[in-house]
Scaffold this motif. Structure first.
Motif, short mmCIF file in Angstrom:
data_model
loop_
_atom_site.label_atom_id
_atom_site.label_comp_id
_atom_site.label_asym_id
_atom_site.label_seq_id
_atom_site.Cartn_x
_atom_site.Cartn_y
_atom_site.Cartn_z
N ILE A 62 0.59 1.82 -13.02
CA ILE A 62 -0.72 1.20 -13.20
C ILE A 62 -0.82 -0.08 -12.35
CG2 ILE A 62 -2.22 0.00 -14.86
CD1 ILE A 62 -1.15 2.09 -16.96
N ALA A 63 0.22 -0.89 -12.38
CA ALA A 63 0.22 -2.13 -11.59
C ALA A 63 0.14 -1.81 -10.09
CB ALA A 63 1.47 -2.95 -11.89
N GLY A 83 -2.60 -2.03 -5.28
CA GLY A 83 -2.88 -1.24 -4.08
C GLY A 83 -4.36 -1.16 -3.77
N VAL A 84 -5.16 -0.90 -4.77
CA VAL A 84 -6.62 -0.85 -4.57
C VAL A 84 -7.15 -2.22 -4.16
CG1 VAL A 84 -8.82 -0.56 -5.79
CG2 VAL A 84 -7.02 1.16 -6.03
N THR A 85 -6.58 -3.28 -4.70
CA THR A 85 -6.99 -4.63 -4.31
C THR A 85 -6.74 -4.87 -2.83
OG1 THR A 85 -6.56 -5.45 -6.54
CG2 THR A 85 -6.62 -7.10 -4.76
N PHE A 86 -5.57 -4.46 -2.35
CA PHE A 86 -5.27 -4.62 -0.93
C PHE A 86 -6.17 -3.73 -0.07
CE2 PHE A 86 -1.26 -6.72 -2.19
CZ PHE A 86 -1.36 -7.84 -1.38
N GLY A 125 -0.16 -1.00 3.40
CA GLY A 125 0.54 -1.48 2.21
C GLY A 125 -0.15 -1.05 0.93
N GLY A 126 -1.47 -1.11 0.92
CA GLY A 126 -2.22 -0.66 -0.26
C GLY A 126 -1.97 0.81 -0.55
N LEU A 167 6.09 -8.23 -4.14
CA LEU A 167 7.56 -8.20 -4.11
C LEU A 167 8.14 -7.50 -5.33
CD1 LEU A 167 8.72 -11.67 -2.75
CD2 LEU A 167 9.04 -9.43 -1.71
N ALA A 168 7.63 -7.86 -6.49
CA ALA A 168 8.14 -7.26 -7.74
C ALA A 168 7.93 -5.75 -7.74
CB ALA A 168 7.47 -7.90 -8.95
N LEU A 169 6.75 -5.31 -7.35
CA LEU A 169 6.48 -3.87 -7.34
C LEU A 169 7.27 -3.17 -6.26
CD1 LEU A 169 2.62 -3.92 -7.92
CD2 LEU A 169 4.41 -3.23 -9.55
N GLY A 170 7.48 -3.84 -5.14
CA GLY A 170 8.25 -3.25 -4.06
C GLY A 170 9.70 -2.98 -4.42
N PHE A 171 10.23 -3.78 -5.32
CA PHE A 171 11.64 -3.61 -5.68
C PHE A 171 11.84 -3.14 -7.12
CE2 PHE A 171 11.76 -6.32 -1.96
CZ PHE A 171 12.78 -5.74 -1.24
N SER A 172 10.77 -2.71 -7.76
CA SER A 172 10.88 -2.29 -9.16
C SER A 172 11.40 -0.88 -9.33
CB SER A 172 9.51 -2.41 -9.83
OG SER A 172 8.61 -1.47 -9.27
N GLY A 173 11.11 -0.02 -8.38
CA GLY A 173 11.46 1.38 -8.55
C GLY A 173 10.58 1.98 -9.63
N SER A 174 10.38 3.25 -9.58
CA SER A 174 9.57 3.91 -10.58
C SER A 174 9.75 5.40 -10.45
CB SER A 174 8.09 3.56 -10.39
OG SER A 174 7.29 4.31 -11.29
#
Length: 143
Positions: free
Chosen positions: A12-13, A18-21, A63-64, A115-122
């Motif tokens: 969700i984040a 992503g939509v914001t970018f 990136g988005g 940064l947090a989302l880039g390194f969070s994994g999912s």
């Protein structure tokens, strides 16, 4: 169960950020145009304003999409954070903290979140799908 909730929360984040970018890229490409964006960058004293406008808009769109799909997340996170730090330094730092006064609050949050989302994994990302496809071991099911 907690891991699944975490993965859904990260999804969700990633979608929201992503939509914001993508919206910011759309603004630069379609609403203002790259030439106007470059002129604005030039007035802010950004070196090579046309190249910077193209770089910024392309990072925001790629990136988005990367955040939304969950692909190359560490690279996407770093690039988006770098663009937002650039915005912080070049356009927002002199206006204080609060976004309501043109401050750096918003770009700082986008930078840290990227940064947090880039390194969070999912689990819900193309990166995870590609990792599963490359491993010969079975991925254990979560209880």
């Amino acid at each position: 169960m907690q891991h699944r909730i975490r993965d859904v929360a990260f999804l969700i984040a990633r979608l929201v950020v992503g939509v914001t970018f993508l919206a910011h890229a759309y603004q630069k490409f379609a609403l203002w145009g790259i030439d106007s964006t470059a002129a604005s960058f030039g007035k802010m004293g950004i070196p090579l304003p046309t190249a910077a406008a193209w770089f910024t808009a392309l990072v925001e769109i790629v990136g988005g999409i990367g955040l939304i799909l969950g692909v190359l997340l560490p690279v996407v996170g770093v690039l988006l954070a770098a663009v937002m730090i650039g915005a912080l330094v070049s356009a927002h730092s002199g206006a204080g903290f609060y976004v309501s006064q043109g401050g750096f609050e918003y770009v700082l949050v986008l930078s840290a979140t990227s940064l947090a989302l880039g390194f969070s994994g999912s689990r819900y990302s193309l990166d995870a799908l590609f990792r599963r496809g490359r491993t010969s071991e079975a991925v254990p099911a979560e209880a």
